[in-house]
Every structure is written in C-alpha cells, then in structure tokens.
Design a protein around this motif. Structure first.
Motif, PDB file in Angstrom:
ATOM      1  N   ASP A   1      33.646   7.279   7.762  1.00  0.00           N
ATOM      2  CA  ASP A   1      34.956   7.575   7.219  1.00  0.00           C
ATOM      3  C   ASP A   1      34.786   8.031   5.787  1.00  0.00           C
TER       4      ASP A   1
ATOM      5  N   TYR B   1      35.530   9.013  11.839  1.00  0.00           N
ATOM      6  CA  TYR B   1      34.685   9.443  13.131  1.00  0.00           C
ATOM      7  C   TYR B   1      34.283   8.117  13.924  1.00  0.00           C
ATOM      8  N   ASN B   2      34.292   8.037  14.999  1.00  0.00           N
ATOM      9  CA  ASN B   2      33.751   6.755  15.694  1.00  0.00           C
ATOM     10  C   ASN B   2      32.977   7.397  16.776  1.00  0.00           C
ATOM     11  N   TYR B   3      31.703   6.881  17.195  1.00  0.00           N
ATOM     12  CA  TYR B   3      30.977   7.120  18.290  1.00  0.00           C
ATOM     13  C   TYR B   3      30.461   5.676  18.767  1.00  0.00           C
TER      14      TYR B   3
ATOM     15  N   TRP C   1      33.973   9.135  21.973  1.00  0.00           N
ATOM     16  CA  TRP C   1      33.926   9.793  20.698  1.00  0.00           C
ATOM     17  C   TRP C   1      35.464  10.048  20.263  1.00  0.00           C
ATOM     18  N   GLN C   2      35.647   9.746  18.863  1.00  0.00           N
ATOM     19  CA  GLN C   2      36.987   9.509  18.562  1.00  0.00           C
ATOM     20  C   GLN C   2      37.094  10.315  17.000  1.00  0.00           C
ATOM     21  N   GLY C   3      38.110  10.777  16.889  1.00  0.00           N
ATOM     22  CA  GLY C   3      38.298  11.357  15.523  1.00  0.00           C
ATOM     23  C   GLY C   3      39.620  11.097  15.121  1.00  0.00           C
TER      24      GLY C   3
ATOM     25  N   THR D   1      44.614   8.597  15.824  1.00  0.00           N
ATOM     26  CA  THR D   1      43.547   9.062  16.667  1.00  0.00           C
ATOM     27  C   THR D   1      43.991  10.269  17.390  1.00  0.00           C
TER      28      THR D   1
END
Length: 379
Positions: free
Chosen positions: A180, A215-217, A243-245, A272
């Motif tokens: 982040d 960002y998340n993985y 995968w998320q932004g 998101t």
C-alpha cells in the motif's frame, strides 16, 4: 519523487556494511554527502513548528507482532440431490512473531519469525517521506483446522459438527502480498512517518486528507488427494489466486496531547477496480466412493472409515480459468500510539484490511489484521 530517495538509501545501506572501506576518504565522503542529502530531504518543505527530524538518523527496532488472517469462502450446491451450503472459515489463531527492523530516515527492512500460533512468517519493507508512505508486507501461513460452517440436509447434526471441527491431514496454505502507498495532502504539518516508523517527530497536532493505493495478491491452496472431500464440497475448486488493485481517499489525524506522546488514527474506504481471480479446477472420485456401501455403513468405526476413504480418494487437475470479479468495496484502517524519549521510543500500532471476491457460486473475503509493538533505538 519516491525513486530518487530510494536510490540514496540503497547506497547508504549497501556501503555501511563495509566497515573497513568506510575509512577510505573517497567512500566516506560519498556516504557523508548521501546522508546529508537524505537529512535535508527529511525536513524539506515541512513546518518545523509541527514536524522535526530526529538528530540521529539510523534506527534499529525490536519488534513484536500479533496477527490474524481470516479467509472466508461460501459455496452452495447439491449432493445426492440434496442442497447444501459450505462456508469454510480459515481463521488462524492469533499468531505471535518477534524480529528486527532496521533503516535510515524511514527507509528499511524488517523480518519477524513465528514463536506461537499458526506457522508463518512476515517480511516487511517500508519507505516514508514528508508527504508519502509505502509499505510492503509478505505473509505466509498454513491452517489445518478450518471452521467449515457446513449446513446440509444430507448430513446429521453430529456429522456436520464433525466437519465443522475437522483436522486436515494436509493443511490449507495461504500466501498474501499486500502493498500500500499513501499521499498526504498536508505534508507540511502532518507526518505519516512520525506515527508509523518514527523517522520524524510530530510536535503539534495536525491532520491530513490522504489518497491511497493498495495491491493484494493472495494464493489459497488446498489441492491434494487427502483434501479430496473438501475439493468436492467446493464444487471442484482446489486452488485460488487473487490479484486486486484498489484506490481510496481517507483522513488521518496526529494528536499530540503531551510532549513526546503521539496518537494517530487513519481510516480509508477502498474501491477495488482490479479484481481478478484465477480458479484451478479438479475432478474427484468422491461420487464413486459415495456409491460404495462402506461410505454409508453405520457399523464402520471412524478410524476404519478414515483409513478406507483417505486411502482411496484422489483428485485430478482439470485446468484453470481466469475471471474478473468486478468492482467491490473494502476498507483500510490504522491506529498508532508512540512515546518518544531522547534516543529511544516505544510504539504500538494496528492495521485492518478487508478484501472481497466472488466466482460463480463461490464468494468470499479476506480479513487481515495485525498489531505491532516496537522498542526503537536511534543512533
């Protein structure tokens, strides 16, 4: 703006370990120039009535961490013509970690190792400046005792209770990378680093509107023969990658009720806009095993049934498919408490993240929270 100071700090960290070489005039002069540049950047553009930089730029922090991750999935389907719903709840016990963080003027690395609770580790990288903050956290853990919250007319209450307290032979493995970054619109009077890495000192109370990116993985993997029944309950889903932004706007406030004491609160709703899911499908032979009389034989003991079933169940990869889950709403919240002495400081801060996803009949979310306690030394 962020890359330039990163180059400086990498130079400083890299050469600082060469103790003997530092005595050489040219290298020592370079290090001094780089340090001077970073020192000036630490207070450039800030109101010194509100924010100041510690005289000693280096930090070593002894850190303790308590964290918990909850991965919740929900699926609905039918077994033998009967409807059922399953809500696997991968809730880790609050896990304890200890480790070190080291850095210069808000740039550094930290690593903590597990000393209690579920097996796992945390690797962190932080970079903070007058108007920005960047954090990267890599979290790995495994869980053998998920709470399934299974509800089915096909099973008796005792059988559902057994499922809801199951002990998996092969654990469910989860790996998450959360990065982040924040930009503070009032960096002149408000210091994010004063609250979260203590590379600056907030002298007076101030707040700031802020923008953030995240960002998340996340990878959830339970695809193994011994988990064939779980894969079957999840309609063939054995592994998931997310995968998320996200982007958000929020507010943070630094309250200085007394000299040396700082209390920070930050809240930011996150939208998101990138929400991609890769689902790995598997076929199981559970339907065939369910036609075997042994599967339903009430005279079979639990030990005999387990030996028969888990000795025969298997899964077969069927391929993968990528889906876009659409826009969703999440949340990022933090709170920090800091007390500064001349060369030492104490800090405790917590963070909570909520991330959601969906795919067909399977929906879910990931809640991640942690609390860090720190004893820092400046030199």
């Amino acid at each position: 703006m962020i890359l330039k100071p990163l180059k400086y700090i990498l130079l400083v960290i890299g050469v600082s370990f060469c103790g003997q070489m530092m005595a050489q005039g040219g290298l020592a002069s370079l290090i001094k120039k780089v340090g001077t540049k970073l020192d000036s950047m630490a207070v450039k553009g800030v109101d010194r009535r509100y924010i100041d930089a510690p005289e000693r730029p280096w930090q070593i922090i002894l850190r303790g961490n308590v964290n918990q991750t909850v991965v919740s999935m929900r699926t609905e389907g039918t077994i033998a013509g009967q409807e059922y719903s399953a809500r696997p709840h991968l809730k880790t016990t609050p896990s304890q970690y200890v480790g070190l963080w080291a850095g210069y003027r808000g740039y550094g690395l930290g690593y903590t190792v597990n000393v209690g609770g579920d097996k796992g580790s945390n690797l962190t990288f932080g970079a903070t400046g007058g108007s920005y903050g960047i954090n990267v956290r890599i979290r790995s853990f495994e869980n053998s005792n998920p709470n399934f919250n299974l509800n089915s007319e096909l099973l008796s209450e005792a059988e559902m209770d057994a499922w809801n307290n199951v002990q998996l032979t092969d654990p469910i493995r989860v790996r998450a990378v959360i990065a982040d970054g924040y930009y503070m619109f009032n960096g002149k009077k408000f210091s994010y680093s004063a609250a979260y890495d203590q590379s600056a000192i907030q002298k007076r109370s101030a707040g700031s509107l802020m923008a953030g990116l995240m960002y998340n993985y996340t990878r959830i993997d339970y695809a193994s023969d011994s988990n064939g029944d779980l894969v079957y309950l999840m309609e063939g889903l054995g592994k998931v990658k997310l995968w998320q932004g996200s982007v958000g706007v929020g507010y943070a406030y630094n309250w200085v009720p007394a000299r040396g004491l700082l209390i920070n609160v930050m809240a930011m709703p996150m939208l998101t806009f990138v929400n991609k899911l890769k689902a790995y499908g598997y076929a199981t032979n559970v339907p065939e095993l369910m036609e075997d009389p042994t599967f339903w034989d009430p005279n079979t003991t639990n030990e005999e049934w387990d030996e028969w079933f888990y000795g025969n169940v298997h899964i077969t990869p069927m391929g993968d498919k990528t889906f876009n889950s659409g826009v969703s709403l999440g949340f990022d919240a933090r709170m920090s408490l800091t007390y500064n002495f001349e060369r030492f400081y104490l800090n405790a801060y917590g963070q909570f993240n909520n991330i959601r996803y969906h795919h067909g009949n399977t929906t879910g979310y990931l809640n991640d929270w942690f609390i860090n306690t720190s004893f820092g030394f400046r030199f």
